[in-house]
Design a protein around this motif. Structure first.
Motif, PDB file in Angstrom:
ATOM      1  N   UNK A 273       0.837  -1.193   0.000  1.00 28.28           N
ATOM      2  CA  UNK A 273       0.000   0.000   0.000  1.00 28.28           C
ATOM      3  C   UNK A 273       0.872   1.242   0.000  1.00 28.28           C
ATOM      4  N   UNK A 274       0.271   2.362  -0.394  1.00 28.18           N
ATOM      5  CA  UNK A 274       0.926   3.661  -0.271  1.00 28.18           C
ATOM      6  C   UNK A 274       0.063   4.544   0.615  1.00 28.18           C
ATOM      7  N   UNK A 275       0.689   5.567   1.180  1.00 22.94           N
ATOM      8  CA  UNK A 275       0.018   6.500   2.072  1.00 22.94           C
ATOM      9  C   UNK A 275       0.079   7.898   1.477  1.00 22.94           C
ATOM     10  N   UNK A 276      -0.794   8.765   1.991  1.00 23.96           N
ATOM     11  CA  UNK A 276      -0.793  10.158   1.551  1.00 23.96           C
ATOM     12  C   UNK A 276      -1.353  11.019   2.674  1.00 23.96           C
ATOM     13  N   UNK A 277      -0.605  12.040   3.062  1.00 18.11           N
ATOM     14  CA  UNK A 277      -1.064  12.983   4.080  1.00 18.11           C
ATOM     15  C   UNK A 277      -1.885  14.071   3.397  1.00 18.11           C
ATOM     16  N   UNK A 312       1.139  10.308  -2.873  1.00 19.95           N
ATOM     17  CA  UNK A 312       1.300   8.910  -2.446  1.00 19.95           C
ATOM     18  C   UNK A 312       2.764   8.531  -2.239  1.00 19.95           C
ATOM     19  N   UNK A 313       3.063   7.954  -1.093  1.00 19.58           N
ATOM     20  CA  UNK A 313       4.430   7.531  -0.779  1.00 19.58           C
ATOM     21  C   UNK A 313       4.394   6.161  -0.116  1.00 19.58           C
ATOM     22  N   UNK A 314       5.505   5.450  -0.242  1.00 25.07           N
ATOM     23  CA  UNK A 314       5.621   4.129   0.361  1.00 25.07           C
ATOM     24  C   UNK A 314       6.536   4.149   1.565  1.00 25.07           C
ATOM     25  N   UNK A 315       6.581   3.032   2.258  1.00 26.29           N
ATOM     26  CA  UNK A 315       7.432   2.947   3.434  1.00 26.29           C
ATOM     27  C   UNK A 315       7.933   1.540   3.664  1.00 26.29           C
ATOM     28  N   UNK A 316       8.930   1.435   4.526  1.00 30.03           N
ATOM     29  CA  UNK A 316       9.436   0.152   4.974  1.00 30.03           C
ATOM     30  C   UNK A 316       9.119   0.005   6.462  1.00 30.03           C
ATOM     31  N   UNK A 317       8.859  -1.225   6.874  1.00 28.58           N
ATOM     32  CA  UNK A 317       8.541  -1.507   8.273  1.00 28.58           C
ATOM     33  C   UNK A 317       9.639  -2.385   8.865  1.00 28.58           C
ATOM     34  N   UNK A 318      10.136  -1.982  10.034  1.00 29.66           N
ATOM     35  CA  UNK A 318      11.172  -2.746  10.720  1.00 29.66           C
ATOM     36  C   UNK A 318      10.510  -3.667  11.736  1.00 29.66           C
ATOM     37  N   UNK A 319      10.827  -4.951  11.674  1.00 30.83           N
ATOM     38  CA  UNK A 319      10.252  -5.913  12.609  1.00 30.83           C
ATOM     39  C   UNK A 319      11.344  -6.832  13.154  1.00 30.83           C
ATOM     40  N   UNK A 320      11.006  -7.580  14.196  1.00 32.58           N
ATOM     41  CA  UNK A 320      11.991  -8.491  14.780  1.00 32.58           C
ATOM     42  C   UNK A 320      13.165  -7.779  15.415  1.00 32.58           C
ATOM     43  N   UNK A 321      12.936  -6.551  15.868  1.00 35.09           N
ATOM     44  CA  UNK A 321      14.027  -5.774  16.440  1.00 35.09           C
ATOM     45  C   UNK A 321      14.400  -6.312  17.816  1.00 35.09           C
ATOM     46  N   UNK A 322      15.689  -6.530  18.036  1.00 35.12           N
ATOM     47  CA  UNK A 322      16.143  -7.031  19.331  1.00 35.12           C
ATOM     48  C   UNK A 322      17.654  -7.003  19.419  1.00 35.12           C
ATOM     49  N   UNK A 323      18.169  -7.386  20.563  1.00 38.22           N
ATOM     50  CA  UNK A 323      19.607  -7.399  20.753  1.00 38.22           C
ATOM     51  C   UNK A 323      19.970  -7.603  22.197  1.00 38.22           C
ATOM     52  N   UNK A 324      21.262  -7.683  22.450  1.00 38.76           N
ATOM     53  CA  UNK A 324      21.757  -7.900  23.800  1.00 38.76           C
ATOM     54  C   UNK A 324      23.036  -7.100  24.013  1.00 38.76           C
ATOM     55  N   UNK A 325      23.297  -6.751  25.253  1.00 36.97           N
ATOM     56  CA  UNK A 325      24.535  -6.050  25.601  1.00 36.97           C
ATOM     57  C   UNK A 325      24.326  -4.573  25.866  1.00 36.97           C
TER      58      UNK A 325
END
Length: 411
Positions: A273-277, A312-325
């Motif tokens: 999908x694309x979005x538009x403000x 109309x513009x597109x985007x990327x979604x970040x998922x599975x974000x995690x880490x240690x330290x």
């Protein structure tokens, strides 16, 4: 099919209903402001937001006489982690004393998700939304779902009232949606960090071993990672610890990890999908355009320019974000910069993610407050008996953990 009064609720007929559904979506613009709204274009595929899930359905509500579509709802079902239990697997030997090795393992449940509920402005407060939800829940129950949940904005009082007062849902989690614009210039990465791309199999192994007990973790994570919309999983480690040539694989990496590391996967929402403000003032549009002009002309200034969000513009979604330290937060910032540059190459306007309000790594995620939502609201309902092994009990009454896993297929 269900008929109640003058409204009929039936399954979507994509060929027959496409144009009407697109028109209804346009008339039901959503946003967090009374003046500025966010319009979503689903590229002519009304079920694009759920078709990547294991099981999905879209229903429409139409007037019995005029056959006018006045409402719609989407739903999907998957198996996710709802908690964890301690399991005794094998033996370990310490000082010649044999002890049981105890580790947490995930407890899974079959979960349904409601999204994209729309009712025509001319037919609101007529019970159509309630009819759509009830019919969707009937399908959930017939397909073995134990819980159903939905997400909305905290200030969407009509939606909150419908689900909590009339449908029996309870407020469950309040994650944050964090959105960062994609600038005209690339972002620099720290020379103290190496970013590597993992293969889907390596990424699956890492996620299952480190994050499978995280709430909402999808049991079919392999399907997510191998989906054509998943652009890759990226691991950040201290410079000199690993490289593409010395990478030992996730199993060996996790058996002896560096002091700090972080991981994130990227999902290409632009293909869905694309979005538009809409509704921004001419002054705001002019200011945004000026920042882009200056940024493109003088990229070395690294001006935080406002992308073209009014088309109309597109985007990327970040998922599975995690880490240690102790440096994991800084490595998350590097991964977000890497994701920004990838989004810039593919012509996206924003990079977004959704995390628990209690997420320890949240401070490392760059975002613009006016584009973001501090408290998204997830509401949940128990549809039937919990078929897990009893370790969790009623999930709807469980306290929140530090993290949640947001499935990109439902964004």
């Amino acid at each position: 099919m269900e008929a109640e009064g003058v409204i009929v609720v039936r399954e979507l007929d994509l060929k027959k209903d496409l144009l009407e559904v697109e028109d209804l979506e346009r008339r039901c613009e959503v946003g967090n402001s009374g003046k500025i709204s966010l319009f979503t274009d689903l590229h002519g595929d009304p079920i694009s937001r759920v078709r990547h899930s294991p099981a999905f359905l879209m229903l429409v509500a139409e007037t019995a006489k005029e056959k006018e579509i006045v409402g719609l709802i989407r739903g999907c079902i998957k198996t996710v982690t709802c908690g964890k239990k301690l399991s005794r697997n094998g033996k370990i030997n310490t000082n010649n004393n044999t002890n049981e090795l105890i580790k947490p393992v995930p407890v899974y449940t079959k979960l349904a998700y409601i999204l994209g509920l729309r009712v025509s402005p001319s037919h609101r407060r007529m019970g159509i939304g309630l009819k759509l939800v009830r019919q969707m829940e009937k399908w959930f129950g017939e397909n073995g779902a134990e819980y159903s949940y939905m997400a909305t904005e905290n200030d969407n009082l009509a939606s909150v009232k419908l689900f909590t007062d009339k449908c029996g849902y309870s407020k469950f989690r309040t994650p944050s949606i964090l959105v960062n614009p994609v600038f005209a210039h690339r972002l620099g990465l720290s020379d103290k960090v190496t970013v590597m791309r993992l293969s889907p199999s390596d990424a699956e192994s890492l996620y299952r071993k480190r994050f499978s007990t995280t709430e909402f973790f999808p049991r079919d994570i392999d399907s997510v990672l191998n989906n054509r919309l998943s652009l890759g999983t990226f691991l950040a480690v201290p410079r000199g610890s690993y490289s593409a040539d010395t990478w030992p694989g996730s199993d060996r990496f996790l058996s002896d990890p560096p002091e700090s590391w972080a991981v994130v996967s990227v999902w290409n929402c632009k293909e869905v999908f694309t979005l538009e403000v809409r509704g921004a003032s001419l002054a705001a549009r002019a200011l945004a355009k000026t920042t882009r002009i200056v940024d493109r002309a003088l990229p070395f200034l690294k001006l935080p320019s406002v992308p073209e969000l009014f088309r109309p513009f597109g985007g990327h979604f970040l998922y599975g974000l995690g880490g240690e330290g102790r440096s994991a937060g800084k490595m998350v910032t590097v991964l977000c910069a890497h994701a920004h540059n990838l989004a810039k190459e593919l012509g996206c306007g924003v990079v977004a993610t959704e995390v628990s309000n209690r997420e320890p790594l949240k401070s490392g995620i760059p975002h613009w407050k006016w584009l973001s939502c501090d408290e998204d609201l997830w509401c949940i309902k128990r549809l039937g008996e919990d078929y897990s092994d009893g370790s969790v009990g009623d999930w709807t009454k469980s306290p929140p953990g530090l993290s949640i896993f947001v499935d990109p297929r439902e964004v």
